[in-house]
Scaffold this active site. Structure first.
Site, PDB file in Angstrom:
ATOM      1  N   GLY A 218       2.779   1.079  -6.888  1.00 29.98           N
ATOM      2  CA  GLY A 218       3.996   1.515  -6.209  1.00 29.98           C
ATOM      3  C   GLY A 218       4.356   0.600  -5.061  1.00 29.98           C
ATOM      4  N   ASN A 219       5.259   1.043  -4.205  1.00 29.75           N
ATOM      5  CA  ASN A 219       5.641   0.242  -3.027  1.00 29.75           C
ATOM      6  C   ASN A 219       5.983   1.167  -1.867  1.00 29.75           C
ATOM      7  OD1 ASN A 219       8.623   0.787  -3.057  1.00 29.75           O
ATOM      8  ND2 ASN A 219       8.415  -0.127  -5.092  1.00 29.75           N
ATOM      9  N   ARG A 220       6.357   0.567  -0.739  1.00 29.64           N
ATOM     10  CA  ARG A 220       6.492   1.330   0.507  1.00 29.64           C
ATOM     11  C   ARG A 220       7.857   2.005   0.714  1.00 29.64           C
ATOM     12  NH1 ARG A 220       2.100   0.174   3.554  1.00 29.64           N
ATOM     13  NH2 ARG A 220       1.149  -1.878   3.303  1.00 29.64           N
TER      14      ARG A 220
END
Ligand code: CTP
Length: 406
Positions: A218-220
């Site tokens: 995933g990412n932020r």
């Protein structure tokens, strides 16, 4: 580069005069919270109450919250006159809580109290938030009254289901003040907003590409920017759909939400949502790559295992895969060479403009409530905007979308 645009007063109800009608329900105490929220949103608030409401919460409470006199006694000539004036200058009348009795009186044009008197004397849009026992809400008499009022253009919000004052559980609870505020903003947007009749699709948040049933890549991204755009478009009267990755944000009232988790799901949802939309604002952070073959069971480490290799395969580019049509806005979150990357993406993704930001700058990027963005337009114009709240950035983006729609 053009001069920085001035951030305007972007409180959603700035300059609006809202009359809040309070009737005699135990939920009347929540009207005090609503009153406070209306003022924080920038509205001037004037309260009219029934005598029964004043048994639950005193006029002094509302007077203190609004810094305006409260009109409640019909038998004072000055107050009776005041209600006509209050009704005449209102931009909206919100009746919260509205009892079954109040709704019946509204439906029949009867004016036994200051709230119904004000409703009959105003031409402003009316929002009604009912609160009553579930059996009263379900009664054919109430159903018919609600239908009558809706056919006359009155908007209803709620009631919510849950535990009622009677101890029963069912539909009849006053909806939370935050949703009444959302419903008011949506109602005013539909009637007066510059996106009324338009359909806007927004994507938000990051995607999660599974490695196994418990882990993902995933990412932020937190989705805050996308949700602010959805909220602002709703406030301007658009029918809004938000397609979002997993985020910890509440859906703005009136916005249709489609939850997805992978890029494949986001592409599918956006393909359907953009079929008849006027604009797509693609603020999501879809993962560029996904694990080639997610494990069907939780991956276990082998004894002595020190490293692990995962093969990632390319995900489709959503913007490039969606058919052309409508205004298309993209985002570019960069850590270096902002202008170069933004201009490349503007062309390769066939965008009308791209909203670029340096996610390493203070007050910008993931999780913050503010953003400092530069807009790169297809025609070559570049606009560097000052640091603003994400809600103000959302309006700046919609201003440009609006100009392209015309
Ligand atoms: N985007 C997309 N589909 C993807 C990846 C990104 O539609 N698979 C969209 C984003 O929503 C954004 C724009 O493309 O509006 C730019 O996203 P960004 O991640 O900055 O660009 P990428 O094309 O992924 O390039 P890179 O990650 O190499 O910077």
């Amino acid at each position: 580069m053009s001069a920085p645009a001035e951030p305007r007063d972007i409180r959603p109800l700035a300059g609006k005069r809202v009359v809040l009608g309070v009737t005699g329900s135990i939920a009347a105490y929540k009207a005090a919270d609503l009153c406070s929220k209306l003022r924080q949103a920038g509205a001037t608030v004037e309260v009219v109450m029934t005598a029964a409401a004043a048994q639950f919460v005193t006029p002094l409470t509302f007077q203190s919250l609004t810094a305006n006199a409260v009109v409640s006694d019909m038998f004072l000539a000055a107050e009776a006159e005041a209600h006509v004036e209050v009704a005449r200058r209102a931009d909206a009348l919100v009746i919260a809580p509205a009892t079954a009795d109040c709704i019946a009186n509204l439906a029949h044009g009867q004016t036994p109290d200051m709230v119904t008197l004000t409703a009959l004397a105003t031409t402003a849009p009316v929002l009604v938030a009912p609160a009553m026992d579930s059996q009263m809400w379900a009664h054919p008499a109430t159903r018919a009254n609600v239908e009558t009022l809706e056919s006359r253009g009155v908007t209803f919000v709620g009631p919510a289901s849950g535990r009622l004052a009677s101890g029963r559980t069912g539909a009849g609870r006053l909806v939370e003040p935050v949703h009444i505020l959302g419903a008011l903003r949506a109602m005013l947007g539909k009637q007066q907003g510059d996106f009324a009749g338009r359909k806007v699709v927004v994507s938000a948040g990051g995607t999660q590409e599974p490695l196994d049933p418990v882990r993902f890549v995933g990412n932020r991204s937190t989705g805050k920017m996308g949700f602010a755009i959805a909220e602002a478009a709703r406030d301007r009267g658009a029918a809004v759909t938000i397609v979002t990755g997993p985020v910890a944000l509440e859906t703005p009232y009136g916005v249709a939400r489609v939850d997805v988790s992978t890029v494949a799901e986001m592409l599918e949802a956006l393909t359907a949502a953009t079929l008849d939309s006027d604009a797509l604002v693609m603020s999501a952070a879809p993962a560029d790559f996904r694990p080639e073959s997610p494990a069907g069971q939780k991956m276990k480490k082998a004894p002595g295992q020190e490293t692990m290799t995962v093969t990632l395969v390319k995900n489709p580019d959503i913007l490039a895969s969606l058919p052309a049509g409508g205004v298309r806005v993209g985002f570019a979150a960069e850590t270096h060479d902002l202008a170069k990357h933004a201009v490349e993406k503007l062309a390769s993704k066939r965008l009308d403009f791209i909203v670029a930001n340096d996610v390493t700058a203070a007050g910008s990027g993931f999780g913050t409530d503010t953003n400092q963005v530069t807009l790169f337009h297809a025609g070559g114009t570049v606009e560097e905007l000052p640091i603003m709240t994400k809600y103000a950035v959302a309006h700046a983006i919609l201003d440009r979308v609006k100009a392209l729609l015309q």
